[in-house]
Design a protein around this motif. Structure first.
Motif, mmCIF file in Angstrom:
data_model
loop_
_atom_site.group_PDB
_atom_site.id
_atom_site.type_symbol
_atom_site.label_atom_id
_atom_site.label_comp_id
_atom_site.label_asym_id
_atom_site.label_seq_id
_atom_site.Cartn_x
_atom_site.Cartn_y
_atom_site.Cartn_z
ATOM 1 N N UNK A 32 6.974 9.684 -1.055
ATOM 2 C CA UNK A 32 7.429 10.349 -1.626
ATOM 3 C C UNK A 32 8.089 11.567 -1.122
ATOM 4 N N UNK A 33 9.002 12.201 -1.186
ATOM 5 C CA UNK A 33 9.978 14.006 -1.110
ATOM 6 C C UNK A 33 8.625 14.938 -1.595
ATOM 7 N N UNK A 34 7.821 15.765 -0.512
ATOM 8 C CA UNK A 34 7.170 17.097 -1.485
ATOM 9 C C UNK A 34 8.409 17.605 -1.106
ATOM 10 N N UNK A 35 7.866 18.493 -2.856
ATOM 11 C CA UNK A 35 8.937 20.022 -2.192
ATOM 12 C C UNK A 35 7.557 21.453 -2.217
ATOM 13 N N UNK A 36 7.935 21.082 -0.971
ATOM 14 C CA UNK A 36 7.097 22.458 -0.604
ATOM 15 C C UNK A 36 7.705 23.287 0.464
ATOM 16 N N UNK A 37 8.159 24.305 -0.351
ATOM 17 C CA UNK A 37 9.207 25.658 0.113
ATOM 18 C C UNK A 37 8.176 26.323 1.495
ATOM 19 N N UNK A 38 7.529 25.613 1.958
ATOM 20 C CA UNK A 38 6.758 26.751 3.370
ATOM 21 C C UNK A 38 7.169 25.831 4.284
ATOM 22 N N UNK A 39 7.966 24.409 4.426
ATOM 23 C CA UNK A 39 7.929 23.221 5.099
ATOM 24 C C UNK A 39 9.413 23.227 5.471
ATOM 25 N N UNK A 73 6.874 13.181 10.996
ATOM 26 C CA UNK A 73 5.941 13.306 11.650
ATOM 27 C C UNK A 73 5.803 15.046 12.750
ATOM 28 N N UNK A 74 7.169 15.469 13.365
ATOM 29 C CA UNK A 74 7.483 16.368 13.206
ATOM 30 C C UNK A 74 7.416 17.418 12.642
ATOM 31 N N UNK A 75 6.475 17.754 11.327
ATOM 32 C CA UNK A 75 6.349 18.142 10.072
ATOM 33 C C UNK A 75 7.279 19.044 8.746
ATOM 34 N N UNK A 76 8.348 18.316 9.094
ATOM 35 C CA UNK A 76 9.446 18.704 8.617
ATOM 36 C C UNK A 76 8.936 18.414 6.752
ATOM 37 N N UNK A 77 9.794 18.702 5.535
ATOM 38 C CA UNK A 77 9.913 18.380 4.267
ATOM 39 C C UNK A 77 11.038 17.437 4.876
ATOM 40 N N UNK A 78 10.952 16.116 4.325
ATOM 41 C CA UNK A 78 12.046 15.073 4.743
ATOM 42 C C UNK A 78 12.747 14.678 3.213
ATOM 43 N N UNK A 79 13.663 14.629 2.992
ATOM 44 C CA UNK A 79 14.306 13.882 2.226
ATOM 45 C C UNK A 79 15.211 12.836 2.627
ATOM 46 N N UNK A 80 14.730 11.902 2.029
ATOM 47 C CA UNK A 80 14.835 10.301 2.390
ATOM 48 C C UNK A 80 15.224 9.316 1.459
ATOM 49 N N UNK A 81 16.956 10.127 0.833
ATOM 50 C CA UNK A 81 17.557 9.134 -0.599
ATOM 51 C C UNK A 81 17.431 7.523 0.153
ATOM 52 N N UNK A 82 17.707 6.966 -1.770
ATOM 53 C CA UNK A 82 18.919 5.914 -1.789
ATOM 54 C C UNK A 82 19.161 5.534 -3.016
ATOM 55 N N UNK A 97 12.200 -4.447 4.444
ATOM 56 C CA UNK A 97 12.420 -4.063 6.297
ATOM 57 C C UNK A 97 11.245 -2.281 5.923
ATOM 58 N N UNK A 98 11.004 -2.352 5.463
ATOM 59 C CA UNK A 98 9.858 -1.303 5.363
ATOM 60 C C UNK A 98 10.199 0.819 6.070
ATOM 61 N N UNK A 99 11.348 0.326 4.822
ATOM 62 C CA UNK A 99 12.472 1.512 5.762
ATOM 63 C C UNK A 99 11.801 2.947 4.228
ATOM 64 N N UNK A 100 11.187 3.820 4.744
ATOM 65 C CA UNK A 100 10.326 5.095 3.917
ATOM 66 C C UNK A 100 11.500 6.108 2.678
ATOM 67 N N UNK A 101 12.023 5.012 1.601
ATOM 68 C CA UNK A 101 12.615 5.659 0.968
ATOM 69 C C UNK A 101 11.990 6.353 -0.001
ATOM 70 N N UNK A 102 12.272 7.482 -0.838
ATOM 71 C CA UNK A 102 11.295 8.002 -2.148
ATOM 72 C C UNK A 102 12.109 6.981 -2.968
ATOM 73 N N UNK A 156 0.690 -1.231 -0.089
ATOM 74 C CA UNK A 156 -0.171 0.098 0.445
ATOM 75 C C UNK A 156 0.724 1.083 -0.083
ATOM 76 N N UNK A 157 2.026 1.236 0.774
ATOM 77 C CA UNK A 157 3.037 2.009 0.754
ATOM 78 C C UNK A 157 3.419 2.626 -0.593
ATOM 79 N N UNK A 158 4.466 1.397 -0.888
ATOM 80 C CA UNK A 158 4.723 2.262 -2.892
ATOM 81 C C UNK A 158 3.899 2.266 -3.085
ATOM 82 N N UNK A 159 2.549 1.546 -2.930
ATOM 83 C CA UNK A 159 1.457 2.117 -4.794
ATOM 84 C C UNK A 159 0.580 3.121 -4.108
#
Length: 826
Positions: free
Chosen positions: A25-32, A68-77, A115-120, A17-20
Motif C-alpha cells: 500500500x502506498x503511504x502518503x508521507x510528504x516527508x519522503x 528499498x532505497x527509501x522512496x515513497x513509491x506509487x505503483x498502481x494498476x 506474479x507477485x507484482x507489488x501493486x497497491x 500474506x502480502x495482500x492481507x
RNA sequence: GCCGAAGUGGCGGAAUUGGCAGACGCGUCGGUCUCAAAAACCGAUGUCCUAACAGACGUGCCGGUUCGACCCCGGCCUUCGGCACCA
C-alpha cells in the motif's frame, strides 16, 4: 528449513500474506521523496501474455528497488476496459460486454497477483466503471467549455469492419490499426478535439524530454510534421477567386507551370459548373472518392490528373498557368492546392512529363554553365543554385531570392510566411456501444446542449441488443430519448461514444487520487505525485497514447488543474517477446502462456528469466532452456542458504570485520563490489541482465568460500544477506522466504537497500596488463601504491616482455594507473 | 527514397570514460558421486596451427585517427523498426 525449493508452497503463502497485510500500500508521507512508477495499463483481454509479464516485471523491479532505497513509491494498476473486443464477444456469445469485461478483469487480476507484482490494489481503476467514465465525460465537457471540443462535418476515416470512424493516428498504411481492414472515407459530422492548437508546444516540449528514447521523439516530430513555408495566392483568371497555395520552396515560384487542386476542393465544382469540363471532372472526382485511403495516398500509385478549363495568375511573375486536379493533392493538408514546379520537384517532374506540361528551369546547378540554362531538363534539380528565368531575381543565390520573394509577396498582400503542420485534430467519436457516452444532448430548440455536470455520468443502458455493424445505442429508446437541460423539452442524446484513447489519456492522473467522488483528481494530490518518474510500455504507443496524454496534460495545466507540462519524465520502451525470431502472437502460434511457466517453475523464475534474457529495451528471444537455467539458479540460491544456515550459530555473531584473513577479505570485496555494481546497473542503466549476472557471480563466490578453512560467519552472513536483498526486487518470494529462514522477522521488502562499505573495496594489489606495441604480452601483480620507477622495473623484468624488446628500441612507455603499461618499440 | 536502431562464439548476451574481447547464462564435452541414471558438484569450451609450450588470426566489409579501436571518424553491406505523393 526445507532441503528443497518448493516454490509452489512458498509463493501462494507470501502472496496471501502480502495482500492481507497490504505491504504494498502506498503511504502518503510528504516527508519522503516520491517516486511514481508506471506500466501501461492492460486491455482486459482475459489472459496475461508474455509482453505483459515483461512490462510488469520491469516496473516491479524498479518499484521494489526504489522502495528499498527509501522512496515513497506509487505503483498502481488498472484496466483500459472499454473497447471493441467486448462488443464482438457480446455478439458472439450473447454476453453483455460489461459481464465479459469484469470476468476478464477478475482473471487477469488473479494472474497478476500470482506474479507477485507489488501493486497497491486499493488504487485499482477500470475505465469502464461509471466512477471513472463520469470523469472522462467531465473532461469532454471541460474541453467543450473551452472551445477545444467541437463538431464538424468532414471526410473521415471509416473502418467498414469495425463499423466506426477512426482517428488519423489509428490508420496504418491505409488500414485499420485494430483489425487491418482497408479504411475508406465517409462524410460525417463528428466530434473533434483541437489538438492542433497545441502543435507547437507538443513539438517544442519534446526537447524537455531527456528521459525519452530519441526514436519515440523522432516519431512524434514526424507525426506533428512542422514545415515552414510561404502562402502564395494565385487568382483565377476571369473570376478573381483566390487560390492560396502553401509552398516550402517559394524560390521556385517562377518555375510554376500549373496549379493543382484536390479533387474535392470546393472551388472545383464552382469553376466547372456549366462548362464542357463538368462531366469529366465530376466523374474523376467520383472515382477518387470511391478509392480507399491506401489506393489514394500510396506513393506507388500512378499520378493522375486533368485540366479543368481555367487558368490562374502567378502572383509574382504574372504568368497565366492552367488549373488542374489530381489524385495526389490532399484536401486536408495545407490549403488543398499546390503549385506545380516540374523543374525542381521530382513528383511534379513526373506529372508534367506525363501530361506534357512545360518544364522551366529557375535554379541553375552551379555545375552547369550559364549559357546552357535553357537546355531541356532531364530530371528535377532539387538542390541550391543560382536564380535564372526569374526576372529581377536572376543571378541571386536561391537562398537569398527565397527571402526576397517571400517579402515581396507580403508587400503585394498576395502571400505570407506560414508554418504548416501535418497533425490533424483528434477525431474522438466512435459509433460503438462499449465506450464512454459523449455527454451531449441535441434539442430542436436549443441545439447542441452539454449535459450538466451534476447529471454525470451519462450511463450506458443495459436494454440493448447486439448486432453486427450497428451501434446498439441508437436503438435504445431509454437512452436516446431525454429532456433538454435548458428548456426542458424533449430531446435526443448523442449516441456516439468516445475513442478509448481518451480514457487512457488521463488514467495516470486518476491513480493519484482514485476514489475522489467530487473531482477527477485533487490538485494537491497530482501536484505531489506528478509527473510519472518512470513510464514503461511498448513502442506501439509511441504516437497515439503518448501524444494524446501529453496533449491532455497541457490542457489540464492551462485549465489550472495541475502544474506539470509533461506527464512522463522518463520513458522506457520495452522490446518485444519473440520466439523463433518473430513476435509471440496467437496468429503465429508461437506463444508460451505465463500461467504454464508459473505452474512449472514459479513466478520468481518467470520474472527472473524475462529480465535476465535481454536488456529491457531490446527484443527478447524466449528460450525454454534459459528459463530452466534461471530455475536452476534459484535452486542454487536456496541450497546455498540452506547449507550456510546449518553452520550459523544460534547467536548471530557481532559483525566483526577486523583481522580478516586473505580469503575473508576477498569474500568481502566480492560482496561489496557486487552491491556497487548491482545498484549502479539498476539505478542508472536498467541493465537488469548484468545486475543478475553479478548476483550469480556473488553466489558462485559464496559457494567457493564455504569450502575454505576458517570460514568467518560474519563474512558469509553478510554475503548471503546481500544476495537476498539484491535479488529481492527480481524474485520477491524466494528471497522473502529465505530472509525469514535466516531469522528475520520483518519483510525483506521493507529492508534498506544494502550500502557499499568502501573499506571493503580497497585492494592491496592490482593486476597490470603489459603490452608491447598494443598487444597483450603479460600480466603482473603489483602493490596498488607502486611508484612509477618501481613499476617500470617490474615491467622490464617480465621474461615475456623482454622477448619482445630484444633488438628493438623503446620509443615510448604509456602508463595507465592501476590498469596497463604499453611499451612502444621500433 | 528519408529518418532511426542494430550487426560480437554453437545460442541469449557482457565489455560503464578509447585500455585483458567473449562476463553471466544456455548448449556441448570431460570428471566426481551412483549398481545405473537423474539431480547436484568440479573443470574445459572463439578459430587456426601445435604433441606441448608458444604463436597467428578474430567484434558485418573497406579505409582512417591513435601507443592502443567492438568503442571515435569516412565510405559501403545486411537486418529490423518508423515515416513516406505532406506541397
Amino acid at each position: 528449513m526445507q532441503e528443497r525449493y518448493l516454490f509452489n508452497e512458498i509463493e501462494p503463502k507470501w502472496q496471501k500474506r502480502w495482500l492481507e497485510q497490504k505491504v504494498d500500500k502506498t503511504e502518503e508521507n510528504p516527508n519522503k521523496q516520491k517516486f511514481y512508477a508506471l506500466a501501461m495499463f492492460p486491455y482486459p483481454s482475459g489472459n496475461l501474455h508474455m509482453g505483459h509479464v515483461r512490462n510488469y516485471s520491469i516496473v516491479d523491479v524498479i518499484a521494489r528497488f526504489k522502495r528499498m532505497q527509501g522512496f515513497n513509491v506509487l505503483h498502481p494498476i488498472g484496466w483500459d476496459a472499454f473497447g471493441l473486443p467486448a462488443e464482438n464477444a457480446a455478439i458472439k456469445n450473447q454476453t453483455p460486454p460489461a459481464e465479459w469485461t469484469w470476468e476478464n478483469i477478475a482473471n487477469m487480476k488473479r494472474q497478476l497477483q500470482e506474479m507477485g507484482i507489488s501493486y497497491d490494489w486499493d488504487r485499482e481503476i477500470a475505465t469502464c466503471h461509471p466512477d471513472y467514465y463520469k470523469w472522462t465525460q467531465w473532461i469532454f465537457l471541460e474541453l467543450f467549455k473551452h472551445g477545444l471540443a467541437y463538431k464538424k462535418k468532414a471526410a473521415v476515416n471509416w473502418c467498414p469492419s469495425c463499423a466506426t470512424v477512426l482517428a488519423n493516428e489509428q490508420v496504418v498504411e491505409g488500414h485499420c490499426e485494430r483489425c487491418d481492414a482497408a479504411v475508406t472515407k465517409k462524410d460525417l459530422e463528428q466530434w473533434f478535439f483541437k489538438i492542433t492548437a497545441y502543435s507547437e508546444q507538443l513539438l517544442n516540449d519534446l526537447e524537455k524530454l531527456d528521459g525519452w528514447p530519441e526514436k519515440v521523439k523522432t516519431m512524434q516530430r514526424n507525426w506533428i510534421g512542422r514545415s515552414e513555408g510561404t502562402l502564395a495566392t494565385f487568382k483565377v483568371e476571369g473570376t478573381d477567386d483566390p487560390i492560396p497555395v502553401f509552398t516550402t520552396r517559394v524560390d521556385t515560384i517562377y518555375g510554376v507551370s500549373y496549379v493543382v487542386l484536390a479533387p474535392e476542393h470546393p472551388l472545383v465544382a464552382k469553376l466547372v459548373q456549366g462548362t464542357e469540363y463538368e462531366q469529366d471532372v465530376f466523374s474523376f472526382v467520383k472515382k477518387m472518392q470511391g478509392l480507399n485511403e491506401l489506393a489514394r495516398t500510396s506513393a506507388e500509385v500512378e499520378k493522375e490528373g486533368m485540366f479543368i478549363g481555367h487558368y490562374c495568375i502567378n502572383p509574382l511573375s504574372g504568368a497565366k498557368v492552367p488549373i488542374w486536379i489530381a489524385n495526389y493533392v490532399l484536401l486536408d493538408y495545407g490549403t488543398g492546392a499546390v503549385m506545380g514546379v516540374p523543374g525542381h520537384d521530382e513528383r511534379d517532374f513526373a506529372f508534367a512529363s506525363k501530361y506534357n506540361l512545360p518544364i522551366i528551369r529557375v535554379i541553375l546547378d552551379p555545375a552547369i554553365p550559364l549559357e546552357d540554362k535553357d537546355l531541356p531538363m532531364t530530371e528535377a534539380y532539387v538542390d541550391d543554385g543560382i536564380m535564372v528565368n526569374s526576372a529581377e531575381f536572376d543571378g541571386l543565390d536561391n537562398r537569398d531570392a527565397w527571402e526576397k520573394m517571400a517579402t515581396k509577396l507580403e508587400q503585394l498582400k498576395l502571400g505570407e510566411r506560414q508554418v504548416n503542420y501535418r497533425l490533424r485534430d483528434w477525431l474522438i467519436s466512435r459509433q460503438r456501444y462499449w465506450g464512454a457516452p459523449i455527454p451531449i444532448i441535441y434539442c430542436e430548440k436549443c441545439g447542441i446542449v452539454p449535459v450538466p455536470e451534476e447529471q454525470l455520468p451519462v450511463k450506458l443502458p443495459g436494454d440493448i441488443v447486439f448486432k453486427t455493424g450497428e451501434n446498439p445505442l441508437v436503438s435504445s429508446e431509454s437512452f436516446v430519448n431525454t429532456t433538454c437541460p435548458q428548456c426542458g423539452g424533449s430531446a435526443k442524446r448523442e449516441t456516439d461514444t468516445m475513442d478509448t484513447f481518451m480514457c487512457s489519456s488521463w488514467y495516470f492522473l486518476r491513480y493519484c487520487d482514485p476514489h475522489n467522488s467530487s473531482e477527477a483528481f485533487a490538485r494537491d494530490k497530482v501536484d505531489y505525485w506528478m509527473n510519472v518518474d518512470q513510464y514503461v510500455g511498448g513502442v506501439e504507443h509511441a504516437i497515439l497514447h503518448l501524444l494524446y496524454s501529453r496533449f491532455f496534460t497541457k490542457v489540464f495545466r492551462d485549465f489550472g488543474y495541475l502544474q506539470v507540462d509533461e506527464p512522463f519524465q522518463n520513458l522506457l520502451t520495452q522490446g518485444m517477446v519473440c520466439m523463433d525470431g518473430s513476435k509471440m502472437s496467437k496468429s503465429k502460434g508461437n506463444v508460451v502462456s505465463p500461467e504454464e511457466i508459473i505452474q512449472k517453475y514459479g513466478a520468481d523464475t518467470a520474472r527472473l528469466f524475462i529480465v535476465f534474457a535481454a536488456p529491457p529495451d531490446r527484443d527478447l528471444e524466449w528460450s525454454d532452456q534459459g528459463v530452466e537455467g534461471c530455475y536452476r539458479f534459484l535452486n542454487r540460491v536456496w541450497r546455498l542458504v540452506a547449507q550456510y544456515q546449518s553452520t550459523f550459530s544460534q547467536n548471530i555473531p557481532a559483525e566483526e570485520f577486523q583481522d580478516l584473513d586473505a580469503e575473508a577479505k576477498k569474500m568481502r570485496w566480492h560482496t561489496h563490489s557486487t552491491i556497487q555494481k548491482v545498484t549502479n546497473d539498476i539505478a542508472t542503466r536498467f541493465n537488469f541482465n548484468t545486475a543478475i549476472s553479478s548476483i550469480m557471480e556473488l553466489v558462485n563466490a559464496l559457494y567457493l568460500y564455504k569450502e575454505k578453512d576458517n570460514v568467518k560467519q560474519a563474512v558469509a552472513r553478510e554475503g548471503i544477506e546481500a544476495v537476498l536483498k539484491l535479488l529481492a526486487p527480481f524474485a520477491p518470494h524466494i528471497t522473502e522466504e529465505l530472509w525469514s529462514e535466516i531469522g528475520h522477522k520483518e519483510s525483506i521488502h521493507k529492508q534498506a537497500w544494502p550500502e557499499v562499505d568502501e573499506s571493503a573495496l580497497i585492494q592491496e594489489e592490482v593486476t597490470i596488463i603489459l603490452q608491447v606495441n598494443g598487444k597483450l604480452r603479460d600480466r603482473i601483480q603489483v602493490p596498488v601504491d607502486v611508484s612509477a620507477e618501481e613499476l617500470e622495473k617490474l615491467v622490464l623484468s617480465s621474461e615475456k616482455v623482454k622477448n619482445y624488446l630484444e633488438g628493438k628500441t623503446v620509443v615510448k612507455v604509456v602508463k595507465v594507473p592501476k590498469k596497463l603499461v604499453n611499451i612502444v618499440v621500433k
